[in-house]
Design a protein around this motif. Structure first.
Motif, PDB file in Angstrom:
ATOM      1  N   SER A 132      13.919 -13.374   3.866  1.00  0.00           N
ATOM      2  CA  SER A 132      15.013 -12.667   3.205  1.00  0.00           C
ATOM      3  C   SER A 132      15.012 -13.036   1.724  1.00  0.00           C
ATOM      4  O   SER A 132      14.291 -13.948   1.295  1.00  0.00           O
ATOM      5  CB  SER A 132      16.343 -13.063   3.843  1.00  0.00           C
ATOM      6  OG  SER A 132      16.666 -14.412   3.507  1.00  0.00           O
ATOM      7  N   TRP A 133      15.859 -12.375   0.950  1.00  0.00           N
ATOM      8  CA  TRP A 133      15.925 -12.695  -0.474  1.00  0.00           C
ATOM      9  C   TRP A 133      16.335 -14.151  -0.684  1.00  0.00           C
ATOM     10  O   TRP A 133      15.733 -14.864  -1.487  1.00  0.00           O
ATOM     11  CB  TRP A 133      16.890 -11.767  -1.196  1.00  0.00           C
ATOM     12  CG  TRP A 133      17.147 -12.204  -2.604  1.00  0.00           C
ATOM     13  CD1 TRP A 133      18.317 -12.638  -3.142  1.00  0.00           C
ATOM     14  CD2 TRP A 133      16.174 -12.296  -3.660  1.00  0.00           C
ATOM     15  NE1 TRP A 133      18.154 -12.993  -4.460  1.00  0.00           N
ATOM     16  CE2 TRP A 133      16.850 -12.786  -4.807  1.00  0.00           C
ATOM     17  CE3 TRP A 133      14.814 -12.006  -3.753  1.00  0.00           C
ATOM     18  CZ2 TRP A 133      16.206 -13.000  -6.026  1.00  0.00           C
ATOM     19  CZ3 TRP A 133      14.172 -12.220  -4.970  1.00  0.00           C
ATOM     20  CH2 TRP A 133      14.859 -12.712  -6.088  1.00  0.00           C
ATOM     21  N   ASP A 134      17.354 -14.604   0.032  1.00  0.00           N
ATOM     22  CA  ASP A 134      17.790 -15.996  -0.136  1.00  0.00           C
ATOM     23  C   ASP A 134      16.698 -16.975   0.260  1.00  0.00           C
ATOM     24  O   ASP A 134      16.554 -18.043  -0.351  1.00  0.00           O
ATOM     25  CB  ASP A 134      19.058 -16.248   0.686  1.00  0.00           C
ATOM     26  CG  ASP A 134      20.278 -15.593   0.064  1.00  0.00           C
ATOM     27  OD1 ASP A 134      20.673 -16.010  -1.035  1.00  0.00           O
ATOM     28  OD2 ASP A 134      20.819 -14.652   0.665  1.00  0.00           O
ATOM     29  N   GLN A 135      15.913 -16.639   1.268  1.00  0.00           N
ATOM     30  CA  GLN A 135      14.832 -17.521   1.697  1.00  0.00           C
ATOM     31  C   GLN A 135      13.677 -17.514   0.693  1.00  0.00           C
ATOM     32  O   GLN A 135      13.016 -18.542   0.497  1.00  0.00           O
ATOM     33  CB  GLN A 135      14.364 -17.096   3.084  1.00  0.00           C
ATOM     34  CG  GLN A 135      15.408 -17.386   4.153  1.00  0.00           C
ATOM     35  CD  GLN A 135      15.213 -16.600   5.431  1.00  0.00           C
ATOM     36  OE1 GLN A 135      14.273 -15.798   5.552  1.00  0.00           O
ATOM     37  NE2 GLN A 135      16.086 -16.814   6.401  1.00  0.00           N
ATOM     38  N   GLN A 136      13.447 -16.388   0.029  1.00  0.00           N
ATOM     39  CA  GLN A 136      12.463 -16.367  -1.055  1.00  0.00           C
ATOM     40  C   GLN A 136      12.913 -17.273  -2.198  1.00  0.00           C
ATOM     41  O   GLN A 136      12.117 -18.042  -2.755  1.00  0.00           O
ATOM     42  CB  GLN A 136      12.266 -14.937  -1.559  1.00  0.00           C
ATOM     43  CG  GLN A 136      11.588 -14.022  -0.558  1.00  0.00           C
ATOM     44  CD  GLN A 136      11.300 -12.652  -1.146  1.00  0.00           C
ATOM     45  OE1 GLN A 136      10.537 -12.518  -2.105  1.00  0.00           O
ATOM     46  NE2 GLN A 136      11.902 -11.621  -0.567  1.00  0.00           N
ATOM     47  N   VAL A 137      14.199 -17.192  -2.534  1.00  0.00           N
ATOM     48  CA  VAL A 137      14.750 -18.070  -3.567  1.00  0.00           C
ATOM     49  C   VAL A 137      14.566 -19.530  -3.156  1.00  0.00           C
ATOM     50  O   VAL A 137      14.172 -20.384  -3.975  1.00  0.00           O
ATOM     51  CB  VAL A 137      16.243 -17.752  -3.803  1.00  0.00           C
ATOM     52  CG1 VAL A 137      16.923 -18.848  -4.629  1.00  0.00           C
ATOM     53  CG2 VAL A 137      16.394 -16.402  -4.503  1.00  0.00           C
ATOM     54  N   SER A 138      14.813 -19.823  -1.885  1.00  0.00           N
ATOM     55  CA  SER A 138      14.689 -21.202  -1.413  1.00  0.00           C
ATOM     56  C   SER A 138      13.249 -21.688  -1.482  1.00  0.00           C
ATOM     57  O   SER A 138      12.995 -22.834  -1.889  1.00  0.00           O
ATOM     58  CB  SER A 138      15.219 -21.321   0.023  1.00  0.00           C
ATOM     59  OG  SER A 138      16.623 -21.174   0.051  1.00  0.00           O
TER      60      SER A 138
END
Length: 436
Positions: free
Chosen positions: A266-272
């Motif tokens: 997900s987008w948040d997981q890419q950021v992480s």
């Protein structure tokens, strides 16, 4: 034998058989580039899938895009071939050769093309008799293969560890290839998987590994999934007391590829993933399709503030400093007395959660004594202003998301304030003839 006699024998042996440790001056900051494996695997079907098969066309296209779309300017410089580029047999002189159908121009021409773009070419081989995909390995041919790579103009070697036979062959093979690369006279960055293959048997000697490799894989291959990325982060935290001290300019722990811009995160997981790879001072080797990457993922990967942290000249790897209420807090020392912090929300249910961070509780609490400047980098850039030792930052973090921020020491803040004061005074004194 007397002690002096033993010393004499050791000295004589050292003169006859000198130990050539890795000395190529490379990887002074974590390596940045693109590597085909996670996204393209061992796709050799160029008849039915010419757009995605492992061929010279794929790497030429990636090199073109890296220049045209700002990747080179952002710092990504290596275009790396992984497994499955080889022909099934060595040539009549026992030299490695690429598959003639998929690489009709040869690796030398491909390297020349990549170099013409101002980029560097990486290639793959294996310490054993066969590569992981079953192509000819380097065992018994370390010197010849190193000479071949140098002749072709290769700039990076990813050296895998499949089919190695015995542990002695594995360890000596990695050392022998390091010596062979040194002996070519060409500076070839050496990316090892040495500790990854030792861990099932015993704890690796990381001091030894650092002497021979520019970076080294510790854990299994990354997959395009959050579970995979999490497992790598967790392994790194569990073993940080062992692996963090050996990382630094010239040698880095490699948690494997960035899978940002693919399908599984997900987008948040890419950021992480980006935040944690930057905090861990990891090589930033993307494995994605730059020809069709979405603009948001591209923006994340090219974020200049993140890359500045990744490439910080102090060269210190970050580490986990705490875990509370399903939040992980990581810290990385930076040059100029600064720090980067990442707070990862491990919870994967519900909505965004608040994490109240009291600056006085950080191990580097002197950062904010008496004041410091806090700048949020992810998930979006935001100046959080001047804070003091007892300031509480109320961070709101999405499930499986991360907030990354930097803290500038009070000395740095004082210097900044002095610079601003001098700048304002110069403006007041400005005359028509001033160059400012």
């Amino acid at each position: 034998m007397a002690k002096t006699g033993v010393s004499l024998v050791i000295t004589i042996c050292a003169l006859i058989y000198p130990v050539h440790l890795l000395d190529n001056g490379l990887a002074q900051t974590p390596t940045m580039g693109w590597l085909h494996w996670e996204r393209f695997l061992c796709n050799v079907d160029c008849v039915n899938d010419p757009h995605n098969c492992i061929s010279e066309q794929l790497y030429m296209q990636m090199a073109d895009i890296m220049v045209q779309e700002g990747w080179k300017e952002a710092g990504y410089e290596y275009v790396c071939i992984d497994d499955c580029w080889l022909a099934q047999e060595r040539d009549a002189q026992d030299r490695l050769q690429p598959d003639p159908t998929r690489f009709p121009s040869g690796i030398k021409k491909l390297a020349d093309y990549v170099h013409s773009k101002g980029l560097k070419l990486g290639i793959y081989q294996d310490v054993g008799n066969l590569t992981c995909a079953g192509y000819p390995g380097s065992h018994g041919y370390y010197d010849l293969d190193a000479e071949t790579f140098a002749d072709w103009g290769v700039d990076l070697l990813k050296f895998d560890g499949c089919n190695f036979g015995t542990l002695d062959i594995l360890v000596e093979g990695y050392k022998n290839m390091s010596r062979a690369l040194n002996a070519t006279g060409r500076n070839i960055l050496y990316s090892c998987e040495w500790p990854l293959y030792l861990w099932p048997f015993h704890q690796p000697n990381y001091t030894d590994i650092r002497q021979y490799c520019n970076h080294w894989r510790n854990y299994g291959d990354v997959y395009d999934s959050w579970q995979s990325v999490k497992s790598i982060i967790d392994w790194t935290a569990i073993h940080q007391n062992l692996i963090v001290p050996v990382a630094g300019p010239g040698g880095w722990n490699d948690p494997d590829m960035l899978v940002i811009g693919n399908y599984g995160l997900s987008w948040d997981q890419q950021v992480s993933q980006m935040a944690m790879w930057v905090i861990m001072a990891a090589p930033l080797l993307m494995s994605n399709d730059l020809r069709s990457i979405d603009p948001k993922s591209k923006m994340l990967l090219q974020n200049k503030h993140l890359i500045a942290i990744s490439q910080d000249p102090l060269g210190r790897q970050g580490y986990r400093i705490g875990r509370v209420n399903s939040f992980d807090v990581w810290e990385r020392p930076l040059s100029g007395g600064r720090y980067a912090f990442a707070v990862l929300n491990r919870q994967e249910i519900g909505g965004p959660r608040q994490f109240p961070l009291l600056l006085a509780t950080l191990p580097s609490w002197k950062t904010c004594h008496p004041e410091c400047r806090v700048t949020q980098i992810l998930p979006s850039y935001q100046d959080l202003g001047v804070q003091n030792l007892f300031s509480t930052l109320k961070l709101t973090i999405n499930p499986s998301g991360t907030i990354l921020f930097t803290v500038t020491l009070n000395e740095g803040l004082a210097a900044e304030q002095k610079w601003n004061w001098n700048r304002n005074m110069n403006k007041k004194r400005k005359t028509p003839n001033s160059v400012f």
